[in-house]
Design an enzyme around this catalytic site. Structure first.
Site, PDB file in Angstrom:
ATOM      1  N   LYS A   1       4.201 -14.856   4.526  1.00 55.62           N
ATOM      2  CA  LYS A   1       4.645 -15.727   3.433  1.00 55.62           C
ATOM      3  C   LYS A   1       6.175 -15.652   3.408  1.00 55.62           C
ATOM      4  O   LYS A   1       6.794 -15.370   2.373  1.00 55.62           O
ATOM      5  CB  LYS A   1       4.013 -15.236   2.116  1.00 55.62           C
ATOM      6  CG  LYS A   1       4.167 -16.182   0.947  1.00 55.62           C
ATOM      7  CD  LYS A   1       3.159 -17.303   0.920  1.00 55.62           C
ATOM      8  CE  LYS A   1       3.448 -18.252  -0.228  1.00 55.62           C
ATOM      9  NZ  LYS A   1       2.571 -19.441  -0.225  1.00 55.62           N
TER      10      LYS A   1
ATOM     11  N   ASP B   1      -1.414 -18.898   3.130  1.00 55.30           N
ATOM     12  CA  ASP B   1      -2.320 -19.812   2.416  1.00 55.30           C
ATOM     13  C   ASP B   1      -2.853 -20.891   3.361  1.00 55.30           C
ATOM     14  O   ASP B   1      -4.057 -21.182   3.385  1.00 55.30           O
ATOM     15  CB  ASP B   1      -1.645 -20.426   1.176  1.00 55.30           C
ATOM     16  CG  ASP B   1      -0.203 -20.848   1.411  1.00 55.30           C
ATOM     17  OD1 ASP B   1       0.348 -20.539   2.490  1.00 55.30           O
ATOM     18  OD2 ASP B   1       0.394 -21.491   0.534  1.00 55.30           O
TER      19      ASP B   1
ATOM     20  N   TYR C   1       0.816  -1.213   0.000  1.00 55.82           N
ATOM     21  CA  TYR C   1       0.000   0.000   0.000  1.00 55.82           C
ATOM     22  C   TYR C   1       0.853   1.268   0.000  1.00 55.82           C
ATOM     23  O   TYR C   1       0.330   2.364   0.137  1.00 55.82           O
ATOM     24  CB  TYR C   1      -0.935   0.018   1.210  1.00 55.82           C
ATOM     25  CG  TYR C   1      -2.077  -0.962   1.068  1.00 55.82           C
ATOM     26  CD1 TYR C   1      -1.847  -2.329   1.110  1.00 55.82           C
ATOM     27  CD2 TYR C   1      -3.385  -0.510   0.885  1.00 55.82           C
ATOM     28  CE1 TYR C   1      -2.884  -3.230   0.988  1.00 55.82           C
ATOM     29  CE2 TYR C   1      -4.429  -1.409   0.756  1.00 55.82           C
ATOM     30  CZ  TYR C   1      -4.167  -2.763   0.802  1.00 55.82           C
ATOM     31  OH  TYR C   1      -5.206  -3.650   0.672  1.00 55.82           O
TER      32      TYR C   1
ATOM     33  N   ASP D   1      -6.039  -7.105   4.658  1.00 57.96           N
ATOM     34  CA  ASP D   1      -7.189  -6.679   3.864  1.00 57.96           C
ATOM     35  C   ASP D   1      -7.971  -7.902   3.383  1.00 57.96           C
ATOM     36  O   ASP D   1      -9.193  -7.998   3.547  1.00 57.96           O
ATOM     37  CB  ASP D   1      -6.673  -5.868   2.673  1.00 57.96           C
ATOM     38  CG  ASP D   1      -7.788  -5.364   1.777  1.00 57.96           C
ATOM     39  OD1 ASP D   1      -8.810  -4.932   2.316  1.00 57.96           O
ATOM     40  OD2 ASP D   1      -7.630  -5.415   0.549  1.00 57.96           O
TER      41      ASP D   1
END
Ligand code: ATP
Length: 332
Positions: free
Chosen positions: A171, A204, A124, A228
């Site tokens: 991740k 994930d 962002y 988000d």
């Protein structure tokens, strides 16, 4: 003592849900003097900027705002108003409690988790450029300062609110440097909170576990983009976006807003669920140290839903305005 609070009605369903919330808070006699700031499409038309300086000044003065959704056109034009606001006031922590509400059908019961989303950086940062025609680079910024600050916030929140565990979601197996730094900061901060369990999951795998065993999560700590996405996923676990509130918190200001967007598909039809914004207002009342008012409004809201009064998103037939009146009737 009456507190001044900035009100931003926003775009799409924003004005409808804001009016419903204002009606309920007025009926509950909350000691708030609203100062309306025009932000979004109306401001863009009038002043050429959807987030004019007058709105920023208003928030700088009151330090607290209740905000309806403001749309972000996809692809072109202005930078997101929401992102600009978060950056302007360094609202580094985005807090989103996700809980089952009695009377609202959902796939799961026993969901009671809190999303803590880092609000100022990651993808962002708005740092995108064309390297050569046909090739674009978007920069994911992760800093030690922001990662440490948000991790500390998550553990402090857990401790102050009787939570037992903070799970960092990342991740780092692929983004070894950026998500790796986020995770390192989390682990370092966790050492200062031996009373709170700390673990981590790859994003994930965390998503799969969320849709299989959401009740196994407590506080979730995520960088901006994962926060988000996982927020909307989590909203779906308890009945949808109409039910999930949010707070954007920094050292100098706090802006309370629902997780949902402007919902153009139902705007202006008296169909929007004002619950998410009302719950955001309840978080705001607690922040303003008005716990009795917060409890009173919350109890009236929960009673309304428990008694089967629901907007169409929850399978009911009650309109936005009528829902507000039903909540008001249960304030006594
Ligand atoms: P934006 O671009 O502003 O994010 P959007 O339509 O992409 O808008 P949302 O506004 O979050 O995203 O809406 C997603 C879906 O959820 C829509 O179908 C919308 O009607 C529904 N929705 C969102 N908020 C509410 C609400 N308060 N009450 C009822 N339905 C809602």
């Amino acid at each position: 003592m009456t507190r001044a609070v900035t009100l931003i009605r926003g775009d799409g369903i924003g004005p409808e849900v804001s009016d419903a919330v204002l009606e309920i808070l007025a009926a509950a006699d909350v000691p708030i003097a609203w100062e309306e700031a025009v932000v979004g499409q109306a401001a863009e038309k009038r002043e050429g900027d959807p987030l004019p300086a007058s709105a920023l000044d208003a928030i700088r003065r009151t330090r607290v705002a209740l905000k309806g959704p403001v749309g972000t056109p996809i692809g072109k034009g202005f930078q997101s108003v929401n992102v600009r606001l978060r950056q302007a006031f360094t609202l580094y922590a985005n807090l989103r409690p996700v809980r089952n509400v009695e009377g609202v059908a959902s796939r799961f019961q026993g969901v009671d988790l809190v999303i803590v989303r880092e609000n100022t950086e990651s993808l962002y940062s708005g740092l995108e450029h064309t390297v050569v025609p046909g090739v674009v680079e978007s920069l994911k910024i992760i800093t030690e300062v922001a990662s440490t600050r948000i991790a500390r916030y998550a553990f402090e929140y857990a401790r102050a609110n009787g939570r037992r565990r903070v799970t960092a979601i990342h991740k780092a197996n692929i983004m070894k440097l950026s998500d790796g730094l986020f995770l390192d900061c989390f682990r370092r901060v966790a050492e200062d909170y031996p009373d709170i369990a700390a673990d981590d999951r790859i994003v994930d795998a965390a998503c799969m576990r969320l849709v299989m065993n959401p009740e196994s999560f407590d506080v979730l700590l995520l960088e901006n983009l994962y926060g988000d996405i996982v927020s909307d996923l989590a909203a779906g676990l308890v009945g949808g976006l109409g039910l999930v509130p949010g707070a954007n918190l920094g050292n100098d200001a706090a802006i309370f807003e629902a997780v949902h967007g402007t919902a153009p598909d139902i705007a202006g039809q008296n169909k929007a669920n004002p619950t998410a914004l009302l719950m955001s207002a309840i978080l705001m009342l607690r922040h303003l140290d008005l716990p009795a008012h917060a409890d009173r409004v919350e109890q009236a809201l929960f009673r309304t839903l428990r008694e089967g009064v629901k907007t169409p998103d929850l399978g009911g037939a009650t309109g936005t305005r009528e829902f507000a009146k039903e909540v008001v009737a249960r304030l006594a």
